[in-house]
Scaffold this motif. Structure first.
Motif, mmCIF file in Angstrom:
data_model
loop_
_atom_site.group_PDB
_atom_site.id
_atom_site.type_symbol
_atom_site.label_atom_id
_atom_site.label_comp_id
_atom_site.label_asym_id
_atom_site.label_seq_id
_atom_site.Cartn_x
_atom_site.Cartn_y
_atom_site.Cartn_z
ATOM 1 N N ASP A 13 39.892 35.071 48.261
ATOM 2 C CA ASP A 13 39.349 35.637 47.025
ATOM 3 C C ASP A 13 40.471 36.309 46.243
ATOM 4 N N SER A 15 40.857 38.513 43.735
ATOM 5 C CA SER A 15 40.059 39.440 42.933
ATOM 6 C C SER A 15 40.972 40.320 42.086
ATOM 7 N N THR A 16 40.399 41.303 41.441
ATOM 8 C CA THR A 16 41.177 42.083 40.482
ATOM 9 C C THR A 16 42.278 42.900 41.149
ATOM 10 N N GLN A 96 38.564 36.161 40.398
ATOM 11 C CA GLN A 96 37.900 36.954 39.371
ATOM 12 C C GLN A 96 37.570 35.988 38.230
ATOM 13 N N ASP A 279 34.268 34.667 41.571
ATOM 14 C CA ASP A 279 33.961 35.590 42.676
ATOM 15 C C ASP A 279 32.466 35.896 42.780
ATOM 16 N N ASN A 280 31.779 35.940 41.638
ATOM 17 C CA ASN A 280 30.341 36.218 41.717
ATOM 18 C C ASN A 280 29.580 35.024 42.292
ATOM 19 N N SER A 283 30.152 35.150 45.892
ATOM 20 C CA SER A 283 29.337 36.166 46.567
ATOM 21 C C SER A 283 27.915 35.690 46.770
ATOM 22 N N GLY A 299 31.930 46.268 43.252
ATOM 23 C CA GLY A 299 33.391 46.149 43.362
ATOM 24 C C GLY A 299 34.038 46.824 42.173
ATOM 25 N N ASN A 466 33.468 41.586 52.155
ATOM 26 C CA ASN A 466 34.036 40.605 51.221
ATOM 27 C C ASN A 466 33.151 39.380 51.098
ATOM 28 N N ALA A 468 32.535 37.421 48.694
ATOM 29 C CA ALA A 468 33.077 36.287 47.946
ATOM 30 C C ALA A 468 33.950 35.423 48.867
#
Ligand code: ADP
Ligand code: XUL
Length: 532
Positions: A13, A15-16, A96, A279-280, A283, A299, A466, A468
Motif C-alpha cells: 500500500d 499510502s500518504t 492513495q 487504497d479505499n 480496504s 487514516g 492495514n 488496504a
C-alpha cells in the motif's frame, strides 16, 4: 485439507505517509508485515506527513522519487528480515487515490531493461517529467474543475458519467493544471499513471493499466461503460487517451513480475502482478465488506464506504467501480480533516498522548452536554468549508471549550458528519448493521466507542490495521482463480473474522438522534459563513 504455507501473496500500500506491505500464506494467514515511513525513514525528501504543502497552502505534492526509494527500502527490509521471496505466487497493491505520476518519453524501454545490480531509485533518476506528483490533499484546481463541469453540462451531468462531480484532488483537474502551467512537462510525458498503476508498473517492468476502481477517482472514466469518457478527456488536455491507455478490470493479471525482481530478490519467474487499485477500494476488499455494512477508515484521511449494486451518482460523495466484483459499485465519502486534526487536538489538549486523549473521551458523557464542534484545519471536501466552529447546547457560537469537551466535540463532530452524509447517500442503519473500522485510529477503543454510539451499531475491527494491504494480498490470491469463475467472497472465506471491538451504549440513539439533526443544521450554517 492441504496446507498451502509454501505459497504466499503480497499486498503493498503506497499510502500518504508510508509504504506498507503484508504477506499472507495460502491459508490466508498473515506471515509478514513491514513498512517504510516517508518522513522518518527517508528524511532527505523533507516531507511532512509524506507530502509537501506549497506556499499557496493549496498545492500539495509528494516527490515521486521518494516512492521509488521507499520500494527499494521496503524490499531490503524484507530481505534483511529473512523473508523468502521465492514462495510469492502473486502480488498486488494499492495507492492513495487520485495522485498522478508523469513518465518521461522513452522510459518504457528503461523500465523493461532494469539492471538488477542497481537500486530502482538510481535506475529511474531521469524517468519522470514531473518530479512533484500532485496528491489527493491538493485543492488548487478550482478553475479546472469549473471548466470540466461546464464542458459536460454541469456537476450532476459529470457525476452521471464519472460517478463524481468535479473535485480538485481528482486526476482530471490535476492533469489539466499541469498541461496549462507546465506544457513542456506535459509534452515530455509518454504515460500518466495513478499512484497505484505507477507502483504496479515498477513490479511489472512495463507500464501497467489503470484499474476500473481507482480509475473511477479521476473524473475521466465512464463508470458504466468502463471506458474513458471522450468529453471528459477533451475538457482535460490534448492527446490524453494515448497517455492513459485503456483501463483494465481490477481483477486483471497484468503479467509476470519483471526479471529485475527475480534476479535481485529471488521472486519466482512466474510470480504474477495483479492490477493495483486505490487504497479505499483495497480496504473494501481487506475488510470483506458486505452489503448493509458500513466501513469507516480512520487514516490520514477519514473515509466511509459502502458496497452498492444500484449506483445513483450525486453531487455529494463518490461512486466507484467495485474492486472485487465487476458488476457492483462502491460509494465513498472522504474527509480531509481526519487523523491529522485528531493529532493536533491531541497535542494541544492532551500533551501529545493518545492515552490522555482517550481518558478525556471516557470521562465525558455521550452528547457532550450539547456542545458540538466542527474542526476543519484544511478546506474540507464535504462541506467545502474551513475553520473551527464551536457551539453550545443552544447552538450559540462560543470561542473555546475545556480540553476534555474539545476532545469529545472533535471526535463526535467527525462521526456525526459521517452518519449525516452516509444517510444522505441513502444509507440506513438496520438491525444487524455492522460498522467495520480500520486505519491507524481504529486501534483506539475510546474513539471506536464514540463511533459505535453515534452510529448506534456494533463496531468491528480486523486484526491487521492495514486493511488496504491485506485487501491487496487477498486480491492477488483471488486474481489467480478469478478466471475459473471463483468469487472473491469464496476465496477469502477462511480469513480471520472481524473482531467485535465495542457495542453501542443502550441510550446512544436517544442522545445522538437529536444531535444528528442539530449537526446537519450547524454544518449548513458553517458552509454559508464560509461561502459568504
Ligand atoms: P495512512 O492514511 O497513511 O495509511 P494510517 O491508516 O496508518 O495512515 O493512520 C495513521 C494515523 O493513525 C496517524 O496519523 C495517527 O494519527 C493515527 N493513530 C495511530 N495510533 C493512534 C491511536 N492510538 N489513537 C488515535 N489515532 C492513532
Ligand atoms: C479518497 C481520498 C483519500 C486517498 C488517500 O477519495 O482522496 O482517501 O485515497 O487515502
Amino acid at each position: 485439507m492441504t496446507t498451502l504455507t509454501n505459497s504466499c501473496y503480497l499486498g503493498f500500500d503506497f499510502s500518504t505517509q508510508q509504504l506498507k506491505v503484508v504477506a499472507i500464506d495460502g491459508n490466508l494467514q498473515v506471515i509478514h508485515q513491514n513498512n517504510v515511513q516517508f518522513d522518518s525513514d527517508l528524511p532527505a525528501f523533507r516531507t511532512q506527513g509524506g507530502v509537501h504543502v506549497h506556499g499557496d497552502g493549496l498545492t500539495v505534492t509528494s516527490p515521486v522519487h521518494m516512492w521509488v526509494k521507499a520500494l527499494d527500502l521496503i524490499l531490503e527490509k524484507m530481505k534483511n528480515a529473512g523473508f523468502d521471496f521465492s514462495c510469492v505466487k502473486a502480488i498486488s497493491g494499492s495507492g492513495q487515490q487520485h495522485g498522478s505520476v508523469y513518465w518521461k518519453n522513452g522510459t518504457r524501454t528503461s523500465l523493461q531493461l532494469l539492471d538488477p545490480d542497481r537500486d530502482l531509485h538510481s535506475l529511474l533518476q531521469d524517468s519522470f517529467a514531473v518530479l512533484d506528483s500532485p496528491v489527493w490533499m491538493d485543492s488548487s484546481t478550482v478553475k479546472q474543475c469549473q471548466y470540466l463541469e461546464s464542458a459536460v453540462g454541469g456537476a450532476q451531468q459529470l457525476a452521471d458519467i464519472t460517478g463524481s462531480r468535479a473535485y480538485e484532488r481528482f486526476t482530471s483537474s490535476q492533469i489539466a493544471k499541469i498541461h496549462q502551467l507546465q506544457p513542456n512537462k506535459y509534452n515530455e510525458t509518454e504515460r500518466i499513471s495513478l499512484v497505484s498503476s505507477f507502483a504496479a508498473s515498477l513490479f511489472l517492468g512495463d507500464y501497467a493499466a489503470i484499474d476500473y476502481s481507482d480509475g473511477s477517482g479521476m473524473n475521466l472514466m465512464d463508470i458504466f461503460t468502463k471506458q474513458w469518457s471522450l468529453p471528459c478527456l477533451k475538457a482535460t488536455a490534448p492527446m490524453l487517451a494515448a497517455k492513459l491507455c485503456d483501463p483494465t478490470p481490477s481483477t486483471a493479471l497484468l503479467g509476470s513480475i519483471s526479471s529485475y525482481f527475480v534476479k535481485r530478490f529471488g521472486f519466482p519467474e512466474h510470480c504474477k502482478v495483479v492490477a493495483f487499485t486505490g487504497d479505499n477500494p483495497g480496504s473494501l476488499a481487506g475488510m470483506r465488506l458486505q452489503e448493509g455494512d458500513i466501513a469507516v477508515s480512520l487514516g490520514t484521511s477519514d473515509t466511509v464506504f459502502l458496497w452498492i449494486t444500484e449506483p445513483r451518482p450525486a453531487v455529494e460523495g463518490h461512486i466507484f467501480c467495485n474492486p472485487v466484483d465487476c458488476s457492483s459499485y462502491m460509494a465513498l465519502i472522504c474527509y480531509k480533516n481526519g487523523s491529522l486534526t485528531r493529532e493536533r487536538i491531541r497535542n494541544e489538549c492532551s500533551g501529545g498522548s493518545w492515552e490522555s486523549f482517550s481518558s478525556a473521551l471516557w470521562s465525558t458523557p455521550m452528547g457532550n452536554n450539547g456542545s458540538i464542534g466542527i474542526y476543519f484545519d484544511v478546506v474540507e471536501i464535504i462541506p467545502p468549508a474551513i475553520g473551527i466552529y464551536r457551539f453550545d447546547q443552544h447552538d450559540k457560537r462560543v470561542d473555546a471549550f475545556t480540553r476534555e469537551v474539545e476532545i469529545r466535540a472533535l471526535v463526535e463532530g467527525q462521526f456525526l458528519a459521517k452518519r449525516v452524509h452516509a444517510q444522505k447517500l441513502g444509507y440506513r442503519i438496520i438491525p444487524g448493521t455492522k460498522v467495520l473500522a480500520t486505519g491507524g485510529a481504529s486501534s483506539n477503543k475510546a474513539i471506536l466507542q464514540v463511533l459505535s454510539d453515534v452510529f448506534n451499531a456494533p463496531v468491528y475491527t480486523i486484526d491487521v490495521a492495514n486493511s488496504a494491504c491485506l485487501g491487496s494480498a487477498f486480491r492477488a490470491m483471488h486474481a489467480l482463480v478469478a478466471g475459473k469463475g471463483v468469487s472473491f467472497t469464496d476465496t477469502v472465506r477462511g480469513a480471520a473474522a472481524a473482531q467485535l471491538a465495542v457495542r453501542p451504549n443502550p441510550s446512544a440513539e436517544e442522545v445522538y438522534g437529536p444531535l444528528l439533526k442539530r449537526y446537519a443544521g450547524l454544518e449548513a450554517r458553517v458552509l454559508m459563513t464560509t461561502t459568504q
